[in-house]
Every structure is written in C-alpha cells, then in structure tokens.
Design an enzyme around this catalytic site. Structure first.
Site, short mmCIF file in Angstrom:
data_model
loop_
_atom_site.label_atom_id
_atom_site.label_comp_id
_atom_site.label_asym_id
_atom_site.label_seq_id
_atom_site.Cartn_x
_atom_site.Cartn_y
_atom_site.Cartn_z
N GLY A 17 0.82 -1.19 0.00
CA GLY A 17 0.00 0.00 0.00
C GLY A 17 0.86 1.25 0.00
N GLY A 18 0.24 2.39 -0.27
CA GLY A 18 0.96 3.66 -0.24
C GLY A 18 1.27 4.19 -1.63
N GLN A 19 2.10 5.23 -1.65
CA GLN A 19 2.41 5.92 -2.90
C GLN A 19 3.90 5.76 -3.24
OE1 GLN A 19 0.30 9.72 -3.23
NE2 GLN A 19 -1.07 9.10 -1.60
N TYR A 20 4.55 6.83 -3.70
CA TYR A 20 5.97 6.71 -4.04
C TYR A 20 6.84 6.83 -2.81
CZ TYR A 20 5.20 6.92 -9.07
OH TYR A 20 4.82 6.63 -10.36
N ALA A 60 8.75 5.61 6.80
CA ALA A 60 7.63 5.26 5.91
C ALA A 60 7.14 3.86 6.24
CB ALA A 60 8.06 5.34 4.45
N ILE A 61 5.84 3.64 6.03
CA ILE A 61 5.24 2.34 6.30
C ILE A 61 4.36 1.95 5.11
CG2 ILE A 61 3.60 1.07 7.77
CD1 ILE A 61 4.54 2.82 10.11
N GLY A 62 4.52 0.73 4.65
CA GLY A 62 3.68 0.20 3.58
C GLY A 62 3.70 -1.31 3.63
N CYS A 111 5.28 9.83 -0.61
CA CYS A 111 3.96 9.43 -0.10
C CYS A 111 2.87 10.43 -0.47
CB CYS A 111 4.01 9.22 1.41
SG CYS A 111 5.14 7.90 1.89
#
Length: 229
Positions: free
Chosen positions: A70-73, A149-151, A180
């Site tokens: 999950g998440g973005q860049y 960051a977490i994903g 993100c």
C-alpha cells in the site's frame, strides 16, 4: 520464533521482492518461521498501489519499481534501514489496522531510544518529527518532517514489505518524487536531527523494542536465529 536476518550489502529490489515472496509462501505453508529482514537498497523509487503519476518528478533519476504494498511513491537507498516484516497474522489476530498501528508504535518506540519523539498524523502515512527549530510555516504551524515510511501487503494473512527509517540517507534523493504524495512537509533522518546514530545502533533499538509491541517473540530468545548475509 521470529528469525532476524541482516544483509550487510545493498540488496537489489527485484532480488529482495523474490526472496520476500518465497519466505511469505513458506510461512503461510507452515514450513518456515516468521522473519524480520533488515537491509539497505541501492538508490531507487518504489510505487505503491496508490501512486500517482504526477508524483514521480524525475522518472529517469533512479530505477522505479512497482511494489505491491500500500501507499504511494517511496525512496530507498543507502543510509536508510529497510525493515521487511514477515509475520503470520493468522495467529497474531487478523486485524490489518491493528497491525499497522503496531508498526507505527514500533517505530515510535525505537526512535524514543534516541530521545526522538515520533508522531503519527491522521491522513498521513508514516512517522513524523516536529521541527520547531525551523520556525513557523506559512500557516503558523510547527513544521514536521517525515522520518519513517510504512507500507505493507498481506498474502494469506502473512505480512510482507514493512517500513523504512532514515538513518543517514542522502535526503536530496527524495527530491525526485513527492514522498507518499505529501508535498507540504519535508523529510529528515536521525543524523539530520543531529544524532550520531549508526545502522547498528538502530538495529539494536529495533530488537530491544520489538517484544514490547509484538509480544510473544522476545528478541533475546531469537538471538540464535539471527543471520548475517
């Protein structure tokens, strides 16, 4: 038992993804222990399932990989500790939100080992640090920088991907993306905050705080399962 795995050299992202997927399949099949894998990557960007094309500002700067998390860049590179968390939520409780809260709490507890106050914010993924020394922002609010960051992704209720904590990466490398998807806040690291923290220091803190967050697998009991690669 949770196996702690440490890789000393930068691990190419495709290799890491393949190894994670194989380990997750084995955990789900009951043929391997849960694992925490600590590593670094060469400079690269990953795109999560919510990544927006416009947030990739410099697509030619570093390799870009599509990640199933999950998440973005997100940027990964030397000086950043990547922690791939492969835990079996079948026996830890099938609660994804609770699991993400545990990951956040683990990062916050780890940062506290260095007297750094990490915080989470509604609507913003990751862990943040207030920077009052920078002075008030345009709205008068205290500036905040992202330090972790977490994903995550689940397969048959076994987790993989995980989190990253900035120890001493080249912070200019984050400039090739909107991290993100958040442009109004910056990025920091433990060394940027003025702390002479090494990767080994962070690894020790991660192990020291793991039991208090995830319960039944004390780091001390798993010392014999530690591998360096």
């Amino acid at each position: 038992m949770v196996e702690w795995i440490f890789s000393e050299g930068p691990v190419p992202y495709p290799e890491a993804l393949a190894r994670m997927e194989a380990r997750v399949a084995a955990i789900a099949a009951g043929t391997a222990d849960e694992a925490i894998w600590l590593l670094e990557h060469p400079p690269l960007y990953t795109a999560g399932t919510s990544a927006r094309v416009e947030d990739l500002i410099e697509p030619e700067r570093f390799p870009v990989y599509v990640a199933g998390r999950g998440g973005q860049y997100t940027y990964h590179g030397p000086g950043q500790r990547v922690v791939y968390v492969m835990l079996d939520l079948n026996r830890r409780g099938r609660d994804v939100r609770q699991f993400v809260r545990q990951l956040e709490a683990w990062v916050i507890a780890t940062l506290a080992e260095f007297n750094v106050t990490g915080e989470v914010r509604d609507g913003r993924v990751g862990v943040w640090v207030a920077r009052p020394e920078k002075g008030p922002g345009p709205t008068g609010a205290v500036p905040e920088d992202k330090i972790a960051a977490i994903g995550v992704k689940l397969r048959r209720w076994v987790s993989f991907h995980g989190l990253s904590i900035n120890v001493e990466p080249d912070l200019s490398h984050f400039g090739g993306i909107v991290p993100c998807g958040i442009s109004e806040h910056g990025v920091t690291s433990l060394v940027d905050l003025g702390l002479p923290v090494t990767m080994d220091d962070l690894d020790a803190a991660l192990r020291n705080t793991f039991e208090g967050i995830f319960g039944d697998n004390p780091p001390e009991a798993c010392a014999s399962a530690t591998k360096k690669q």
